[in-house]
Enzyme design. Structure first.
Site, mmCIF file in Angstrom:
data_model
loop_
_atom_site.group_PDB
_atom_site.id
_atom_site.type_symbol
_atom_site.label_atom_id
_atom_site.label_comp_id
_atom_site.label_asym_id
_atom_site.label_seq_id
_atom_site.Cartn_x
_atom_site.Cartn_y
_atom_site.Cartn_z
ATOM 1 N N ALA A 91 23.273 15.417 7.216
ATOM 2 C CA ALA A 91 22.503 14.151 6.957
ATOM 3 C C ALA A 91 22.865 13.044 7.540
ATOM 4 O O ALA A 91 22.077 11.852 7.810
ATOM 5 C CB ALA A 91 22.502 13.826 5.421
ATOM 6 N N HIS A 111 21.127 21.940 14.458
ATOM 7 C CA HIS A 111 20.574 22.169 13.229
ATOM 8 C C HIS A 111 20.070 23.335 12.854
ATOM 9 O O HIS A 111 19.415 23.794 13.713
ATOM 10 C CB HIS A 111 19.441 20.877 13.102
ATOM 11 C CG HIS A 111 20.042 19.364 13.370
ATOM 12 N ND1 HIS A 111 20.671 18.899 12.408
ATOM 13 C CD2 HIS A 111 20.021 18.704 14.314
ATOM 14 C CE1 HIS A 111 21.368 17.615 12.876
ATOM 15 N NE2 HIS A 111 20.510 17.556 14.310
ATOM 16 N N TYR A 136 18.512 26.803 4.390
ATOM 17 C CA TYR A 136 19.615 26.864 5.471
ATOM 18 C C TYR A 136 19.993 28.425 5.423
ATOM 19 O O TYR A 136 20.952 28.553 6.131
ATOM 20 C CB TYR A 136 20.615 26.000 4.888
ATOM 21 C CG TYR A 136 20.388 24.585 4.979
ATOM 22 C CD1 TYR A 136 20.161 23.851 6.056
ATOM 23 C CD2 TYR A 136 20.168 23.837 3.585
ATOM 24 C CE1 TYR A 136 19.896 22.390 6.167
ATOM 25 C CE2 TYR A 136 19.752 22.569 3.618
ATOM 26 C CZ TYR A 136 19.487 21.836 4.827
ATOM 27 O OH TYR A 136 19.130 20.391 4.779
ATOM 28 N N ASN A 188 26.896 19.791 14.397
ATOM 29 C CA ASN A 188 25.878 19.431 13.262
ATOM 30 C C ASN A 188 26.137 18.371 12.487
ATOM 31 O O ASN A 188 27.278 18.620 11.582
ATOM 32 C CB ASN A 188 25.727 20.748 12.738
ATOM 33 C CG ASN A 188 24.557 20.846 11.613
ATOM 34 O OD1 ASN A 188 24.102 19.542 11.050
ATOM 35 N ND2 ASN A 188 23.934 21.731 11.307
ATOM 36 N N ARG A 225 23.778 26.428 -0.827
ATOM 37 C CA ARG A 225 22.922 25.122 -0.934
ATOM 38 C C ARG A 225 21.707 25.402 -0.243
ATOM 39 O O ARG A 225 21.522 25.550 0.876
ATOM 40 C CB ARG A 225 23.703 23.997 -0.197
ATOM 41 C CG ARG A 225 22.656 22.688 0.014
ATOM 42 C CD ARG A 225 23.572 21.702 0.821
ATOM 43 N NE ARG A 225 22.725 20.521 1.056
ATOM 44 C CZ ARG A 225 22.389 20.117 2.447
ATOM 45 N NH1 ARG A 225 22.908 20.758 3.431
ATOM 46 N NH2 ARG A 225 21.429 19.223 2.340
ATOM 47 N N GLU A 265 23.785 18.883 19.955
ATOM 48 C CA GLU A 265 23.563 18.422 18.608
ATOM 49 C C GLU A 265 22.797 19.789 18.097
ATOM 50 O O GLU A 265 21.993 20.297 18.847
ATOM 51 C CB GLU A 265 22.686 17.418 18.438
ATOM 52 C CG GLU A 265 22.269 17.085 17.004
ATOM 53 C CD GLU A 265 21.371 15.973 16.917
ATOM 54 O OE1 GLU A 265 20.787 15.636 15.752
ATOM 55 O OE2 GLU A 265 21.140 15.295 17.854
ATOM 56 N N ARG A 310 10.391 18.565 8.877
ATOM 57 C CA ARG A 310 10.944 18.345 7.312
ATOM 58 C C ARG A 310 10.528 17.046 6.954
ATOM 59 O O ARG A 310 9.465 16.220 7.706
ATOM 60 C CB ARG A 310 12.309 18.557 7.367
ATOM 61 C CG ARG A 310 12.822 20.042 7.648
ATOM 62 C CD ARG A 310 14.280 20.424 7.300
ATOM 63 N NE ARG A 310 14.410 20.259 5.839
ATOM 64 C CZ ARG A 310 15.573 20.015 5.350
ATOM 65 N NH1 ARG A 310 16.779 20.138 6.188
ATOM 66 N NH2 ARG A 310 15.913 19.879 4.170
ATOM 67 N N PRO A 358 28.820 16.620 6.784
ATOM 68 C CA PRO A 358 28.757 16.829 5.218
ATOM 69 C C PRO A 358 27.764 17.919 4.604
ATOM 70 O O PRO A 358 26.709 18.242 5.077
ATOM 71 C CB PRO A 358 28.081 15.478 4.730
ATOM 72 C CG PRO A 358 28.504 14.580 5.850
ATOM 73 C CD PRO A 358 28.228 15.425 7.240
ATOM 74 N N ASN A 359 28.203 18.748 3.600
ATOM 75 C CA ASN A 359 27.486 19.507 2.954
ATOM 76 C C ASN A 359 27.309 20.749 3.439
ATOM 77 O O ASN A 359 27.000 21.792 3.117
ATOM 78 C CB ASN A 359 26.210 18.987 2.411
ATOM 79 C CG ASN A 359 26.512 17.784 1.509
ATOM 80 O OD1 ASN A 359 27.089 17.878 0.478
ATOM 81 N ND2 ASN A 359 25.701 16.867 1.783
#
Length: 151
Positions: A76, A99, A22, A73, A17, A97, A106, A9-10
């Site tokens: 969220a 990111h 990012y 990735n 964004r 995985e 964070r 998502p996103n």
């Protein structure tokens, strides 16, 4: 050898964004750089992005039919999707995985990955370079997996 690059998502909004977190590169730019690296490495790659958890689960379930490894990735969904965690655990190919940001530096809710315990490894905090590192790792993991070995 073929590797699937999955984004959750996103991530379709990369470049727009939160560029301070990012970066300014788009997902299309990341994919183009991965395609170039894949050609150099002699591996095939495919791409999938979805904002829908079920579509990502379906993608993981079918990945082993066509691919030797997955770079994932989950966005969220990393932090709470036990359904994605179970899908990663259920497939018999390595999953790396990745990111863009360092999730461990964070907000507290972003520091937990429910995917990490069932992934072959996690690359976090290297910006878009993390995808290139993940491609190299996924390639080596897939080779070892096919040979019945571990790294």
């Amino acid at each position: 050898m073929k590797i699937l690059i999955m984004n959750g998502p996103n991530l379709n909004l990369l470049g727009k964004r939160e560029p301070g977190v990012y970066g300014t590169g788009s997902l299309a730019e990341i994919n183009a750089s991965l395609q170039q690296l894949a050609q150099t490495l002699g591996v095939g790659i495919g791409f999938m992005q979805s904002n829908h958890e079920g579509a990502l689960i379906d993608g993981l379930h079918s990945a082993g039919d066509e691919y030797d490894a997955v770079i994932f990735n989950p966005g969220a969904l990393t932090h709470y999707s036990y359904a994605l965690r179970d899908a990663v655990a259920a497939i018999d190919i390595p999953v790396v995985e990745v990111h863009i940001s360092n999730i461990h530096a964070r907000e507290e809710f972003r520091r937990l990955s429910v995917i990490a315990p069932v992934a072959a490894g996690q690359i976090s905090g290297f910006g878009v370079l993390g995808y290139q590192l993940a491609l190299q790792a996924a390639m080596e993991l897939a080779r070892a997996h096919k040979a019945g070995k571990s790294l």
